[in-house]
Scaffold this active site. Sequence first.
Site, mmCIF file in Angstrom:
data_model
loop_
_atom_site.group_PDB
_atom_site.id
_atom_site.type_symbol
_atom_site.label_atom_id
_atom_site.label_comp_id
_atom_site.label_asym_id
_atom_site.label_seq_id
_atom_site.Cartn_x
_atom_site.Cartn_y
_atom_site.Cartn_z
ATOM 1 N N ASP A 104 0.827 -1.215 0.000
ATOM 2 C CA ASP A 104 0.000 0.000 0.000
ATOM 3 C C ASP A 104 0.860 1.263 0.000
ATOM 4 O O ASP A 104 1.987 1.259 0.492
ATOM 5 C CB ASP A 104 -0.922 -0.028 1.231
ATOM 6 C CG ASP A 104 -2.069 0.946 1.090
ATOM 7 O OD1 ASP A 104 -2.391 1.348 -0.047
ATOM 8 O OD2 ASP A 104 -2.657 1.320 2.126
ATOM 9 N N ASN A 140 -10.867 -2.355 -5.656
ATOM 10 C CA ASN A 140 -10.063 -1.396 -6.431
ATOM 11 C C ASN A 140 -10.670 -1.070 -7.803
ATOM 12 O O ASN A 140 -10.288 -0.083 -8.438
ATOM 13 C CB ASN A 140 -8.619 -1.899 -6.624
ATOM 14 C CG ASN A 140 -7.768 -1.841 -5.363
ATOM 15 O OD1 ASN A 140 -6.874 -2.657 -5.160
ATOM 16 N ND2 ASN A 140 -8.027 -0.860 -4.506
#
Length: 233
Positions: free
Chosen positions: A12, A60
């Site tokens: 991330d 996502n």
Amino acid sequence: MPPLTHLAIIMDGNGRWAKARGLDRSAGHKAGTETAREIVRECRKLGIPYLTLYTFSKENWSRPKQEVGFLFNLLREFLSAELPSLLEQSIRLNVLGEMDELPMATRQVLRHAVDKTAGCTGMNLNLALNYSGRLEILRACQAVLRKGVRPSDLTEDVFAAELYTAGMPDPDIIIRTSGELRLSNYLLFQSAYSELYFTDVAWPDFHGPELQTALADYAARQRRFGTTGEQTA
Ligand code: IPE
Ligand code: IPE
Ligand code: MG
């Protein structure tokens, strides 16, 4: 030192890394793939049998179309460029997630790489792609129902055999970069007893020394699995 068979990573912070440098989010993703290449190499050298990288979550898809398109192009380029090196390192590629919903061109490159590396035994590299832990559990439920497994025959092992990770050990440690303290739908069933490691370092800046720090932290953990942790005779 507790055994380390499976390392899972939530890669991330690419977007924030780029923003902090006045760059486009895409530049962060590009830098992130360099890190992925490096960390795969490190893990292979360390002899870690399973490495799972959270590459694209089902959630996502809700990012701007342009970013999603960029990510899948990047993945395609990365896989094509890396295949010789995966073979050279004898790394077997697997996908955890719903492959069928990926763009056709990405799927083809993935299938090719998965097939080509099927005989590799040096390390297992799992890409969690179009992945959702909850959906994975639902799919496993559907599979056992379809097979007509009797409720009394449904054990944890029978169930786990229907997950994307069938036959693989659970992650011993899950690393998340860039400061968020959550799992974001990652390996929900498999993480029951995983050690968790969070670092503020953004993924593009997570290099060998940061990996070593995380692994040293893991090495000092006492895994108890519900026991008192005291040696029994
Ligand atoms: C991780 O970085 C890559 C993917 C989720 C595909 P992010 O893109 O989430 O970066 P941040 O969290 O916005 O900084
Ligand atoms: C998790 O990161 C998914 C990947 C690293 C591929 P996100 O950036 O999507 O997670 P949230 O939205 O911050 O929880
Ligand atoms: Mg993020």
